[in-house]
Write an enzyme that holds these catalytic residues in place. Structure first.
Site, PDB file in Angstrom:
ATOM      1  CD  GLU A 288      -1.956  -2.351   1.214  1.00 55.53           C
ATOM      2  OE1 GLU A 288      -0.863  -2.717   1.705  1.00 55.53           O
ATOM      3  OE2 GLU A 288      -2.844  -3.158   0.904  1.00 55.53           O
TER       4      GLU A 288
ATOM      5  CG  HIS B 295     -10.636  -6.877   6.337  1.00 56.16           C
ATOM      6  ND1 HIS B 295      -9.742  -7.401   7.234  1.00 56.16           N
ATOM      7  CD2 HIS B 295     -10.128  -7.156   5.112  1.00 56.16           C
ATOM      8  CE1 HIS B 295      -8.742  -7.975   6.585  1.00 56.16           C
ATOM      9  NE2 HIS B 295      -8.943  -7.848   5.293  1.00 56.16           N
TER      10      HIS B 295
END
Lengths: 340, 330
Positions: free
Chosen positions: A77, A145
């Site tokens: 990321e 998440h």
């Protein structure tokens, strides 16, 4: 809740529309943006065909535009956002996909220290026209998440924060983010992506950043919300209407820029306000809204501004543990405001 | 092979960097410059080499220890010093400061105060260059300390994977802030580590500007020709403390003394004289010009006005109207 209630103001006048899911609307926005400008490109994990993104939102794009412009990346990321910042500095309009909003924590340095600050630190010489698309999970993915982290980014000067609640807005706001000269964080909620369907303009469609939508007009109380909670707010407003209470529902659509003008105009009329969101109540976006409303309209308010948000714990997996506010919670909060 | 003119140009840049760095450190010590300042002493050979290896089209991403890199890329000394002072005539109008020098007018794209974070940004600029089909390369400089952070590894992997036109210039000064390399790295062979990412790697003596310039020229030419990235480990030694406060207590005195014997500017000066490439009067003239240039730049910066208050909220966003709703009084 009817589809019509979710029609975007800006979509209403468009010539040709089609009922689409938010996922289809997002895919349409990406196709049209890549078609219109060869400088638009997409990068992120799994974004290329045949997978077309884990949620299929980028389906068909790499087949049409090639893997140079729809670039599947390593699971990295920081590298994804860093590369997108560099691409933006190099004259491109990158869209970087960070699969789950929780993963923005991995690259928060690149987002808050670089994308958001380069224009300022360079005295205006280094704009970063970057769009970060990210998803907010549902509880069935568990605590890593499913976090709503929008307040973190609202707290960082230099990045815009956009959270659509309708398919038409998703298409129109994403188009605006891609064309925006500043970095934008665009949040797609997985609870909406596949289930939210409404009339969406088929062609190019833009919704301006920084303009809230009044989803339902009302007189007695203003509910200020965005994203998934717009549904709950509209449902609660319908229940309240049956009880003789008229609630105005404002969908902020963008958290930065924040349309306080629409919010204050409404609360000045209704004299009661409740802010509703999925993010934690503690230090959440509602804290800012409540403070600004109170500072500006203290003398007009008939009751303190209430906030409804998530509890101050990681997101629990088990459905039985209450966490996000429900439409019933909102109804109860409004009763409290009305002194009933 | 470098021409005599190139060697003299390199000497001039190196001497300018030494004089500017020393002057900035002195101004911090005297209190005239109230700022964090990270001296670049020891890096002059690498920066001098960089100055003659890059073209104006090439782009550079640097670190917080960026004074030498900025001057190597051709940034204006007056603008750089005014920025270090936070003044309106600075290259960023005073809003960047010494750790955040930018000067896109000369391809000095950014410098970052977050160690290693410039590496993936350089990778993105490299993707842009590759997509443009441009004959330009991207150089990113960083210290040895940056090789420990994840951003370094993510960026290196992407550059190797996509064969990007990026030159990773590791200015290995042997120190990560106050910790020697052997105490923070499991493998101190940085070039060897980089090799694992599928790219060409070269180790060079960073105190030797001629050898470093040749290595960088080759790496940049390959990048521009589409032959992919190179990791250049230029081995130097930090000749000062980590920051402007110059605490040397943690540096082994014999090690520092040995490094100072190879101090890049005096040793290159001796080499130019011994080889006959330049005379004492040639070099003395350059030295005098450098001193005058540094005096001028510091006087200019000190006389430059602070930025106007109404600039505070400019450039947060492209359009200041985007600040509406934040409670900012505009």
């Amino acid at each position: 809740m009817t589809t019509a209630a979710f029609l975007s103001d800006d979509a209403a006048g468009a010539a040709q529309t089609e009922v689409m899911t938010m996922a289809q609307a997002l895919n349409s926005a990406l196709h049209l943006a890549m078609d219109a400008d060869s400088k638009v490109l997409l990068l992120g994990e799994d974004v290329a065909d045949p997978i077309g993104g884990v949620l299929k939102i980028s389906k068909g794009l790499s087949t049409k535009y090639g893997r140079d412009r729809v670039r599947p990346t390593p699971i990295a990321e920081t590298g994804i956002i860093g590369a997108a910042v560099g691409l933006a500095m190099g004259g491109y309009k990158p869209i970087a996909e960070i699969m789950f909003m929780d993963f923005t924590t991995v690259c928060i340095d690149q987002i808050v220290n670089h994308a958001a600050k380069l224009r300022y630190m360079s005295g205006g010489h280094t704009p970063v026209p970057l769009t970060v698309r990210t998803g907010v999970g549902t509880r069935r993915f568990g605590a890593q998440h499913a976090q709503n982290l929008e307040a973190w980014f609202m707290h960082t000067p230099g990045i815009k924060v956009v959270v659509p609640s309708t398919a038409a807005d998703a298409k129109g706001l994403l188009a605006s983010c891609i064309d925006d000269p500043d970095p934008c964080l665009f949040v797609e909620h997985f609870d909406l992506v596949f289930t939210q369907k409404d009339e969406v303009p088929v062609g190019l469609h833009k919704v301006p950043l920084g303009k809230a939508a009044v989803r339902r007009p009302g007189e007695h109380v203003t509910v200020i919300t965005y994203g998934t909670q717009v549904r709950n707010a509209v449902a609660a407003a319908e229940t309240l209407a049956e009880q003789g209470i008229s609630a105005e529902v404002i969908d902020l659509r963008t958290l930065v820029p924040l349309d306080m003008e629409t919010v204050l105009e409404s609360v000045e009329r209704t004299r009661r306000a409740v802010v509703l969101h999925d993010a934690h109540t503690f230090c959440g976006p509602g804290a800012e809204l409540a403070a600004q409303i109170t500072e500006t309209l203290w003398a007009d308010l008939l009751a303190p501004v209430l906030r409804l948000g998530a509890g101050y714990s990681p997101v629990p997996f088990a459905a039985g543990l209450d966490f996000h506010p429900t439409s019933d919670d909102l109804v109860a909060a409004v009763h409290q405001l009305m002194g009933r | 092979m470098l021409t005599t003119a190139e060697m003299l140009q390199m000497y001039r840049t190196m001497a300018l960097i030494t004089a500017t760095s020393d002057r900035a450190s002195a101004e911090v010590k005297s209190g005239s410059l109230q700022s964090a300042f990270y001296p670049v002493r020891g890096l002059e050979g690498v920066c001098g080499a960089l100055s003659i290896a890059v073209t104006t089209e090439d782009q550079l991403v640097s670190t917080y220890r960026s004074l030498g890199d900025a001057l190597a890329k051709g940034s204006n000394l007056r603008g750089v010093i005014a920025e270090i002072y936070g003044r309106s005539d600075g290259v960023c109008g005073g809003k960047g400061g010494p750790m955040h020098l930018h000067d896109t007018s000369v391809g000095f794209m950014t410098s970052t105060g977050i160690v290693g974070s410039g590496i993936p940004i350089a990778v993105g600029l490299g993707i842009a260059a590759q997509l443009d089909g441009a004959q330009r390369a991207v150089v990113t400089t960083f210290g040895d300390g940056a090789t420990s952070i994840g951003a370094f590894h993510e960026g290196m992997n992407m550059a190797g994977l996509w064969k990007l036109p990026v030159v990773f210039l590791c200015q290995n000064n042997q120190w990560g802030e106050h910790t020697p390399i052997a105490e923070y790295a499991a493998n101190t062979d940085l070039a060897g580590r980089a090799q694992a990412y599928g790219m060409r790697t070269v180790r060079v003596d960073g105190f030797d500007p001629v050898a470093t310039a040749e290595v960088l020229r080759d790496a940049l030419a390959r990048a521009r020709n589409g032959e992919g990235p190179t990791f250049v480990e230029a081995v130097t030694y930090r000749l000062t403390g980590h920051s402007g406060s110059a605490d040397y207590s943690y540096m082994p005195a014999d090690e520092l003394a040995a490094a100072l014997e190879r101090d890049p500017v005096p040793s290159f000066r001796r080499r130019l004289l011994e080889s006959g490439a330049a005379s004492e009067s040639d070099l003395a003239a350059i030295d005098a010009e450098v001193v005058a240039q540094v005096d001028d730049a510091f006087a200019f910066a000190q006389a430059s006005a602070p930025p106007e208050q109404d600039l505070r909220y400019r450039d947060v966003f492209a359009d200041t109207a985007a600040l509406a709703g934040t409670g900012v009084a505009l």
